[in-house]
Scaffold this active site. Structure first.
Site, short mmCIF file in Angstrom:
data_model
loop_
_atom_site.label_atom_id
_atom_site.label_comp_id
_atom_site.label_asym_id
_atom_site.label_seq_id
_atom_site.Cartn_x
_atom_site.Cartn_y
_atom_site.Cartn_z
N ALA A 24 0.69 -1.23 -0.13
CA ALA A 24 0.23 0.06 -0.07
C ALA A 24 0.91 1.14 0.03
O ALA A 24 0.70 2.25 -0.67
CB ALA A 24 -0.77 0.03 1.11
N GLU A 44 10.14 3.75 6.32
CA GLU A 44 10.15 2.59 6.14
C GLU A 44 10.87 1.95 7.46
O GLU A 44 12.22 2.33 7.31
CB GLU A 44 10.39 2.07 4.97
CG GLU A 44 10.75 0.41 4.75
CD GLU A 44 9.52 -0.30 5.34
OE1 GLU A 44 9.79 -1.18 6.29
OE2 GLU A 44 8.37 0.22 4.92
N TRP A 74 9.44 -8.47 10.14
CA TRP A 74 9.62 -8.22 11.93
C TRP A 74 10.25 -9.40 12.56
O TRP A 74 9.38 -10.21 12.61
CB TRP A 74 8.26 -7.74 12.35
CG TRP A 74 7.89 -6.61 11.68
CD1 TRP A 74 7.26 -6.22 10.68
CD2 TRP A 74 8.34 -5.02 12.23
NE1 TRP A 74 7.19 -4.93 10.28
CE2 TRP A 74 7.57 -4.19 11.43
CE3 TRP A 74 9.03 -4.69 13.27
CZ2 TRP A 74 8.05 -2.76 11.48
CZ3 TRP A 74 9.26 -3.33 13.43
CH2 TRP A 74 8.64 -2.39 12.60
N HIS A 462 -2.33 -12.96 6.20
CA HIS A 462 -3.11 -12.02 5.47
C HIS A 462 -3.88 -11.34 6.44
O HIS A 462 -5.10 -11.10 6.42
CB HIS A 462 -3.79 -12.88 4.61
CG HIS A 462 -3.41 -13.89 3.63
ND1 HIS A 462 -4.27 -14.75 2.85
CD2 HIS A 462 -2.38 -13.49 2.75
CE1 HIS A 462 -3.33 -15.41 1.80
NE2 HIS A 462 -2.14 -14.59 1.94
N ALA A 496 -4.38 -2.52 4.33
CA ALA A 496 -5.24 -3.51 4.45
C ALA A 496 -6.10 -3.61 5.86
O ALA A 496 -7.14 -4.29 5.91
CB ALA A 496 -4.66 -5.14 4.27
#
Length: 530
Positions: A24, A44, A74, A462, A496
């Protein structure tokens, strides 16, 4: 493997700060950088590198190689998947490209039924006719780009393995599904009903194309865009409920970047974490953490969703194992509905010609290669789960990963549907074409299937829904239909985490579509028409 680092120093001020350079954030930053004279800072937490410096493991079609790069996720993030499992590592992308640099590369559009559900959840402007032009515009479909409802020349390449390149398990599943009466759907993204389809990937020339390649790289040399990698946004700063900038953590050092607008694109785990550290979230949670409440928004971190799945481990025959090493893995998807009336065969009606409204919530993905010289698997997934979890802070320290509790399979209906799918998958593996390539075929557990599912279930990485889109009158909504955070000014979420209802497909393409549309809305707010 060392990941190259392309660094850019932090400015003291920007017009817009975009947080996160994943699927995104790369799209949002690229689109906002098209504004004349706008200063866009993209921050970032992971490494920043140019497309030409992409690690070979990221380009590879073997998702396991990319997931093995701890520097691109991560590394210490853990999640509790079910109540029967201890917390375990949970892969979230970290670095330019985000999840698109390490995911399974599936490029599946959300379905018309998905977006009907968004509108029903109070999100006008997100119907299938509304979103289809953006799906078309972002894609460069190398197989169907010149057909109706598809695009050619967009930033995201979409390709499929030709029949001759399909791995032995993929090829056998395809023919077995057709023989069992499942409809052939040559185009996964045609908006049709359940059936067997070649897998669509975001690849070009047999190599992964991440959002760092498709969106960020073409924007890199615009004078108004600056990318700062290796830095974590600790919190968004406010004055009287209005954004005034961000506080950026670089180790123990903290730097303030002044900005009147901030767009969070850190994903469904870290976007809510930043909001909570910033004082936007459930007041009781913030009080316990000692964080001053800027806006009481109860839905922040709630309604976390992921797609639960179980892997049926298989062992290929010697000949099939040799062919699997020379071909592609995961080359088809079998999608079918579950629930009353679905039974253990092809869905009546849906496979027989039902169109865009035909639902499917089960996905079978063959894995021609897993771990071991002859290892393979069949991944059985529930793509429209009802169970919901949450993301919470352990502390207000950005170095502390949030607490992720997925609560997969807590809803009895999810257990029933996934169990039914496992039984059907085991039955399908007994087809002669699959018996020819699979040496060992698992059977469903003879004992308590539901207990086995809770203990064996895995996530598909997801996550969505933790900053849900919806009207201000909805107490669980976090952002409006343009991604603006309720209760404050100058703050958006565009990833998301805002999905009001999870998509019944892997979320990559839907996330890029969402980011493109929200970026257009943000641009209109920043530069209103005269």
């Amino acid at each position: 493997m060392a990941v190259p680092q392309f660094d850019n120093a932090l400015p003291t001020a920007a017009d817009v700060v975009v947080v996160g350079a994943g699927a995104a954030g790369a799209a949002v930053a690229a689109r906002l950088s098209e504004l004349d004279s706008a200063r866009i800072l993209l921050v970032e937490a992971g490494p920043d590198y140019r497309a030409a410096q992409t690690p070979p493991a990221v380009r590879d079609t073997d998702v396991g190689r990319a997931l093995a790069l701890r520097s691109l996720r991560w590394p210490d993030l853990r999640a509790r998947l079910t109540e029967a499992q201890p917390p375990r590592p949970y892969a979230c992308g970290r670095g330019v490209g985000g999840g698109s640099a390490i995911n399974g590369q599936l490029a599946a559009r959300g379905t018309p039924a998905d977006f009907d559900a968004w509108v029903a959840a109070g999100c006008p402007g997100w119907s299938w006719p509304d979103v289809l032009p953006t799906f078309v515009g972002i894609e460069d479909d190398l197989d169907f780009g010149d057909g109706p409802g598809h695009g050619a020349g967009g930033p995201v390449p979409i390709s499929r393995a030709p029949a001759g390149r399909r791995g032995p398990l993929s090829a056998a599943l395809y023919t077995a599904a057709v023989d069992r009466g499942h409809a052939e759907r040559p185009d996964l993204n045609a908006g049709e009903g359940p059936g067997i389809s070649p897998t669509a990937w975001h690849r070009r020339g047999g190599a992964r194309v991440s959002s760092n390649d498709s969106h960020l790289e073409p924007a890199r040399d615009r004078p108004g865009l600056r990318v700062a990698g290796g830095r974590t946004v600790a919190r968004v700063l406010f004055s009287a409920g209005r954004v005034r900038g961000v506080e950026v953590a670089d180790g123990r050092r903290r730097t303030v970047v002044a900005a009147p607008a901030v767009v969070l694109c850190a994903g469904a785990v870290y976007s809510p974490a930043i909001l909570l550290r910033s004082g936007v979230g459930p007041a009781d949670q913030l009080d316990r953490l000692g964080v001053e409440v800027v806006a009481a928004v109860p839905g922040v971190g709630a309604r976390l969703s992921d797609h639960p799945a179980v892997l049926l481990d298989l062992r290929l025959t010697g000949d099939a194992a040799e062919r699997a090493r020379r071909t592609e893995s995961g080359c088809c998807l079998l999608r079918l509905p579950s629930g009353p009336g679905a039974g253990t065969g092809p869905p009546a009606g849906a496979d027989a010609g039902a169109g865009a409204d035909a639902g499917h919530d089960i996905q079978l993905l063959p894995l021609d290669r897993t771990v071991g010289p002859a290892a393979a698997g069949l991944l059985v997934s529930l793509m429209r789960p009802a169970s919901l979890g949450a993301v919470r802070l352990r502390s207000d320290d950005p170095a502390d990963d949030p607490q992720v509790d997925l609560r997969l399979l807590t809803e009895p209906a999810d257990l029933g549907r996934l169990g039914e799918a496992v039984r059907y998958a085991a039955d399908l593996l007994d087809h002669r074409d699959l018996r020819a390539v699979v040496a060992d075929r698992p059977a469903p557990p003879a004992g308590d299937l539901r207990r086995w599912l809770r203990e064996s279930c895995r996530a598909q990485y997801h996550p969505s829904g933790t900053c849900r889109m919806g009207p201000a009158t909805d107490p669980g909504a976090v952002v409006d239909e343009e991604g603006r955070v309720h209760g404050v000014d100058g703050l958006w979420v565009a990833d998301a985490s805002v999905l009001p209802v999870p998509c019944g497909v892997p979320p990559y393409l839907s996330t890029v579509m969402l980011a493109e549309r929200l970026a257009a809305a943000i641009r209109r707010r920043l530069r209103p028409a005269p």
